[in-house]
Design a protein around this motif. Sequence first.
Motif, PDB file in Angstrom:
ATOM      1  N   PRO A   1      -4.389  -6.264 -10.711  1.00 22.82           N
ATOM      2  CA  PRO A   1      -4.336  -7.380  -9.735  1.00 22.82           C
ATOM      3  C   PRO A   1      -3.959  -6.804  -8.451  1.00 22.82           C
ATOM      4  N   VAL A   2      -4.020  -6.740  -7.612  1.00 18.00           N
ATOM      5  CA  VAL A   2      -3.341  -6.284  -6.880  1.00 18.00           C
ATOM      6  C   VAL A   2      -3.082  -7.041  -5.184  1.00 18.00           C
ATOM      7  N   ILE A   3      -2.233  -6.608  -4.783  1.00 17.21           N
ATOM      8  CA  ILE A   3      -1.901  -7.690  -3.510  1.00 17.21           C
ATOM      9  C   ILE A   3      -3.243  -7.678  -2.264  1.00 17.21           C
ATOM     10  N   ARG A   4      -2.972  -9.134  -1.498  1.00 17.04           N
ATOM     11  CA  ARG A   4      -4.317  -8.939  -1.002  1.00 17.04           C
ATOM     12  C   ARG A   4      -3.835  -8.674   0.384  1.00 17.04           C
TER      13      ARG A   4
ATOM     14  N   PRO B   1     -11.138   1.438  10.353  1.00 19.65           N
ATOM     15  CA  PRO B   1     -10.816   0.991   8.971  1.00 19.65           C
ATOM     16  C   PRO B   1     -10.486   2.011   7.759  1.00 19.65           C
ATOM     17  N   VAL B   2     -11.576   2.880   7.830  1.00 23.94           N
ATOM     18  CA  VAL B   2     -11.434   3.725   7.093  1.00 23.94           C
ATOM     19  C   VAL B   2      -9.706   4.889   7.123  1.00 23.94           C
ATOM     20  N   LEU B   3      -9.170   4.137   8.393  1.00 28.49           N
ATOM     21  CA  LEU B   3      -7.513   4.748   8.285  1.00 28.49           C
ATOM     22  C   LEU B   3      -7.149   3.989   7.596  1.00 28.49           C
TER      23      LEU B   3
ATOM     24  N   VAL C   1      -0.570  -8.089   2.268  1.00 26.43           N
ATOM     25  CA  VAL C   1      -0.256  -7.193   3.156  1.00 26.43           C
ATOM     26  C   VAL C   1      -0.512  -7.019   3.803  1.00 26.43           C
ATOM     27  N   ASP C   2      -0.391  -6.888   5.787  1.00 25.50           N
ATOM     28  CA  ASP C   2      -0.694  -6.791   6.767  1.00 25.50           C
ATOM     29  C   ASP C   2      -0.807  -5.299   7.356  1.00 25.50           C
ATOM     30  N   VAL C   3      -1.487  -4.770   7.551  1.00 24.17           N
ATOM     31  CA  VAL C   3      -1.438  -3.167   8.163  1.00 24.17           C
ATOM     32  C   VAL C   3      -1.428  -3.035   9.359  1.00 24.17           C
ATOM     33  N   LYS C   4      -0.627  -3.259  10.276  1.00 22.36           N
ATOM     34  CA  LYS C   4      -0.379  -2.920  11.833  1.00 22.36           C
ATOM     35  C   LYS C   4      -0.276  -1.454  12.359  1.00 22.36           C
TER      36      LYS C   4
ATOM     37  N   TYR D   1      -4.483   2.244   2.417  1.00 21.52           N
ATOM     38  CA  TYR D   1      -3.674  -0.140   1.549  1.00 21.52           C
ATOM     39  C   TYR D   1      -3.929   0.970   0.185  1.00 21.52           C
ATOM     40  N   LEU D   2      -4.814   1.677  -0.289  1.00 21.53           N
ATOM     41  CA  LEU D   2      -5.592   2.392  -1.748  1.00 21.53           C
ATOM     42  C   LEU D   2      -4.251   3.042  -1.938  1.00 21.53           C
ATOM     43  N   LEU D   3      -3.322   4.043  -1.364  1.00 23.28           N
ATOM     44  CA  LEU D   3      -2.236   4.622  -1.205  1.00 23.28           C
ATOM     45  C   LEU D   3      -0.914   3.549  -1.442  1.00 23.28           C
ATOM     46  N   THR D   4      -0.900   2.816  -0.695  1.00 22.95           N
ATOM     47  CA  THR D   4       0.346   2.300  -0.537  1.00 22.95           C
ATOM     48  C   THR D   4       0.348   0.808  -0.909  1.00 22.95           C
ATOM     49  N   HIS D   5      -0.333  -0.001  -1.480  1.00 23.03           N
ATOM     50  CA  HIS D   5      -0.678  -1.475  -1.523  1.00 23.03           C
ATOM     51  C   HIS D   5       0.312  -1.785  -3.095  1.00 23.03           C
TER      52      HIS D   5
END
Length: 500
Positions: A382-385, A453-455, A410-413, A460-464
């Motif tokens: 499971p991962v952080i949402r 969205p791609v970036l 987690v937010d990405v801003k 997200y996949l790298l840092t979650h």
Amino acid sequence: MTGTNDVVERIKLAPDAGLVKSLGANHTLESAIADLVDNSIDADASRVSIRLLTRNDRLNQVEVLDNGKGMDAAAANAAMTIGHQRDYSDGDLGHFGMGLKAASFGHSDVLTVWSTSYGATSVGRRIRRADFSKDFTCEVLASDVAAERAADRQSILGSLNGTSIVWTDVRNAYRGRNEGEARGWLSSRTEALRSHLGVTFHRLLAAKRLHIDVLIDELGEAITGPGVPLLPIDPFGYVTSGHPGYPKNLIATAGEARVKLTCHIWPAKSDVTGFRIGSKTGEQFQGFYIYRNDRLLQIGGWSDTATPTPARQLARVVLEDSGAVGPFVTMNPEKSGLKFEPVFHDAINKAEATDGTTFMAFLQDAESIYTDANKRKRQRKPVIRPDKGIAPAVRKRIGSELSFIDGEAVDVKWKRLPSGEFIDVDHPAKTLWLNSRYRSLFAPDGGSLNDAPVLKALLYLLTHHIFEGQHLGSRDKDEILLWRSVLGAAATAEQQMRGE
């Protein structure tokens, strides 16, 4: 035992007009309008305009206009006659001689037809459900008014010839007092209509043999131009098959007849238009898709040949052998589904492909693709949402592949960071910050909350995993330093290459 000479007289029993009261009882708004479009196609129309006209946000009138060959007086009288069956060709979609009346009276109390055919005087006919159900009365309308309606149709479709079907005194529409709910009802019905017609006529629309548009406007203020074009919805429009051995043809044999069943397996975790139709999930559309002259008669459903289950949601079967409609499958007047005859049930159970694949093996292959995909998901940690900053469609797809840890997200801003830095990890705030100095590289048309969205998905996949622990360990901190160094250099190089 009945004798051979017991007949003393032959009499004709005309239908009772009371049957009109039950006409169209099984028609939805979508299936009823689709039936009218069938008539337009049979009249060689290339364009159909569907107009949903409102009064005080309530559906008040429905019009279906086409640029087909139209009707003269005799043809109009025949069209308004209950049960009249013209000489249908093999390519016609009409079948019972009931479609126009059943579709119309299923949703309105007054049916008006205006039509113009080449070389003939424009005609108009009107039947009122209350009168028609007593004595089959039909009103003949003035030819000069019919000519005016033809001019209106020409301004919309560019053709004087054609037919206009008009429903007034519409029933089964929202009647409440709340205008907001009335608009919501009309919006949902319009979405359902566009979806139903888009999939029902998808082959004709995609081949540009037919153009359909839908207009919603206030009665009396409707524009004279066409509405919003309808897009085809292909229920087999996947890019790559979900199983390498499919699509595959199985042959069902009943006596001397051989019927081809083309079996498809959608890719697992599909969530695109075509698999999903309208607001309904793909799980609801497993089963048989039966075509007649490129028109879909049945949109999914196993017709008692199999049990619908979540694990079979990827399985769909095409049957487009027109010879099967009649002997093996029976079409209902609404063209909204077909009944499989017992002999056809038996034939399907015994159907085989040239490689020996049976119908049951096909279902098992579809189930295995679905099960394996879900098994892979269960094996992943499971991962952080993901939350703010990541597009909803991306969040949904991440959720279909991974399960989420309960609680935080987690937010990405974006925010301004020093030049040469690209990311910053704010572990306490559960936010991955991106340097807005470089935003135009990834969102050149101007930024928005869910841009790039791609970036963002890649980051997200790298840092979650960094955000999933209670604290940053030494290994986590070293990874962050690595990302900052490499991504900062990459962003600077990207900026220089683009000359910004």
